[in-house]
Every structure is written in C-alpha cells, then in structure tokens.
Design a protein around this motif. Structure first.
Motif, PDB file in Angstrom:
ATOM      1  N   PRO A  71       0.837  -1.216   0.000  1.00 52.06           N
ATOM      2  CA  PRO A  71       0.000   0.000   0.000  1.00 52.06           C
ATOM      3  C   PRO A  71       0.867   1.260   0.000  1.00 52.06           C
ATOM      4  O   PRO A  71       0.833   2.061   0.939  1.00 52.06           O
ATOM      5  CB  PRO A  71      -0.811  -0.129   1.297  1.00 52.06           C
ATOM      6  N   THR A 136      -9.840   2.158  -4.563  1.00 53.13           N
ATOM      7  CA  THR A 136     -10.105   1.149  -3.542  1.00 53.13           C
ATOM      8  C   THR A 136     -10.397   1.883  -2.239  1.00 53.13           C
ATOM      9  O   THR A 136      -9.635   2.756  -1.824  1.00 53.13           O
ATOM     10  CB  THR A 136      -8.900   0.215  -3.352  1.00 53.13           C
ATOM     11  N   GLY A 142      -6.965   4.002  -2.410  1.00 51.80           N
ATOM     12  CA  GLY A 142      -5.968   3.755  -3.450  1.00 51.80           C
ATOM     13  C   GLY A 142      -6.577   4.067  -4.799  1.00 51.80           C
ATOM     14  O   GLY A 142      -7.798   4.111  -4.948  1.00 51.80           O
TER      15      GLY A 142
HETATM   16  C1  BGC Z   1      -1.482   4.879  -0.137  1.00 56.16           C
HETATM   17  C2  BGC Z   1      -1.604   4.232  -1.492  1.00 56.16           C
HETATM   18  C3  BGC Z   1      -2.425   2.960  -1.388  1.00 56.16           C
HETATM   19  C4  BGC Z   1      -3.760   3.235  -0.711  1.00 56.16           C
HETATM   20  C5  BGC Z   1      -4.588   1.986  -0.524  1.00 56.16           C
HETATM   21  C6  BGC Z   1      -2.868   5.092   0.435  1.00 56.16           C
HETATM   22  O1  BGC Z   1      -2.764   5.667   1.690  1.00 56.16           O
HETATM   23  O2  BGC Z   1      -0.824   6.127  -0.250  1.00 56.16           O
HETATM   24  O3  BGC Z   1      -0.327   3.941  -1.996  1.00 56.16           O
HETATM   25  O4  BGC Z   1      -2.660   2.450  -2.684  1.00 56.16           O
HETATM   26  O5  BGC Z   1      -3.548   3.828   0.536  1.00 56.16           O
HETATM   27  O6  BGC Z   1      -3.936   1.026   0.241  1.00 56.16           O
END
Ligand code: BGC
Length: 251
Positions: A71, A136, A142
C-alpha cells in the motif's frame, strides 16, 4: 515437490498477507489462497519473513514470476511513500530485498495499481476504452488510472487535497468505521470525493474496489455523478491477481 504455475501473487495488507498462484488465462486463483496475519511491527524484514512462508507454502518453481503488492508508491522496485505502513519502508529497494531473500525475481507494485490491472483484464473494466479510474476504499483510498487499458502507475488519488483535507482522511472506509458514519453520511463524503475526481479527470468509468465493493448497492445508488460508477468484480482477489499478472506479463 515444486509445481508449475503461471505466476504467484502476494498481497501485503495492514492486517493480512495473502497469496495464491494465479491462472492468467482465466484470471482466477489456481489454488486456495493462504492468509497469514501481518506482523504487528510491519518492518520490511518482518513482512519479508511472512512473504517467504506464503511463497514456500505453494512450492512453486523459482522461475515462476512473483508479484507483490504494497500500500505505497513503488517506482522501479523502490518504495517511495508510507501513508499506512511502517516508515522504515521508504527508500527501500524492495525488489532487491525480497528477491535476495526469496531467491527469485520479484516485482513489487502499488496495491491499487494491481487491482486496476486485474479489473482491466478480468473484471469490471475489461475491454473499456478511454480513461478508467479504479479506487479502492479501505484503510486508505488507493487509485489506478488506466488509459485505453494502459496503467499510469502510482496515481495516488486518495491523497488529493479536497476542502483542505487529505481525501482519504475523510472518505476511506476506515474513516466511516472510526467516526461511526451511517451510510447516508458516508455517501456525502464519497459524493464530494468522486465529484472532485470527475471534475479534474473527466473519466469514462469509475470502478469502486476494496472490501466495500460487495456492499456497493447500499451506497453507489446514493451518488449523483455524470460518470458511470460500478463495483469491482474481483473484490479482494484483485490485488493478488493483478500483481501476478504484472510480474508475468508486465501489463
Ligand atoms: C497509499 C496508497 C495505497 C492506498 C490503498 C494510500 O494511503 O498512499 O499507496 O494504494 O492507501 O492502500
């Protein structure tokens, strides 16, 4: 004994590290998924130990491509951000660390980018032309930006500043839980977020992924957008499938 599979995908999340071999023609798991809890102190070394256990469990040949999601922003195997993970990841050449420890080539990617690629090949964005944005909704927000099926990586649209706030700090699923927002109140936050998104990008389609996509019928009808917005189809399998796909085929 080792088995021949197309690719292996491993999804590193805040609470669990999940993996499965993936059938890339069908876009599904080739064996049941394994999940191991994410170590409390989720440093690269500790996480790597668990990733190793997951990879060993499936006993796939070392020439089988291994894709891993994180993430975080990942450029050329190097981790660049840590919004919801341990700070010690930042600056780490994760492809090199994981590759050395596992004795095989690995390919690390952002979790939402992996999900976007999976949805583009096997799910809700299959065959879509133009600009598709997958978001997401989970601990954070995300995003994956797909233009005519090609991924523009690390878009990080969960961190857009909206009304003076980091967007994910207002509209992520974890915020709904933490603040005890009912569906109507949370939908207002999502309305603000997605209106902003469509006013900057004018996408052709928005796909909503993350665990909440299975309850999409409770909140998507409350949103008033000019862009079609649909739930993701692969749900929590998308990260594993997309990471495996990117590691094996590069798109
Ligand atoms: C992060 C992303 C990640 C998203 C979902 C965000 O806080 O910066 O890189 O894709 O969370 O996990």
């Amino acid at each position: 004994m080792s088995r021949k599979h197309d690719a292996l995908g491993i999804d590193i999340g805040g609470s669990g590290i999940k993996g499965a071999p993936v059938d890339l023609d069908k876009g599904c798991f080739a064996e049941d998924r394994l999940r191991i809890a994410t170590p409390e102190e989720a440093t690269p070394e500790a996480v790597c130990d668990v990733v190793e256990q997951v990879a060993e469990h499936f006993a796939v040949n070392t020439d089988v491509p291994l894709g891993i999601t994180l993430p975080a922003v990942v450029t050329h195997g190097v981790v660049r951000s840590a919004a919801n993970i341990d700070r010690s990841w930042v600056g780490l050449d994760a492809d090199a660390l994981f590759g050395q420890r596992l004795g095989r080539p690995v390919h690390l990617v952002n979790d939402a980018d992996a999900a976007g690629v999976a949805e583009r090949h096997y799910g809700a964005a299959k065959g879509e032309k133009g600009l598709v944005i997958l978001t997401t909704l989970g601990t954070g927000i995300g995003s994956a930006l797909l233009l005519d099926g090609h991924l523009v990586p690390n878009s990080e649209l969960g961190h857009l500043e909206i009304e003076g706030h980091d967007a994910e700090s207002r509209a992520a699923e974890s915020v709904r839980e933490r603040e005890g927002l009912d569906t109507a109140r949370w939908a207002e936050r999502l309305q603000t977020y997605y209106s902003h998104l469509e006013s900057i990008f004018w996408p052709d389609l928005i796909v909503v992924g993350g665990g909440v996509s299975k309850q999409a019928d409770t909140f998507l009808p409350l949103l008033d957008l000019r862009t079609p917005i649909v739930p993701a189809k692969l749900r929590n399998k998308a990260g594993i499938i997309g990471a495996a796909r990117l590691a094996a085929r590069g798109n």
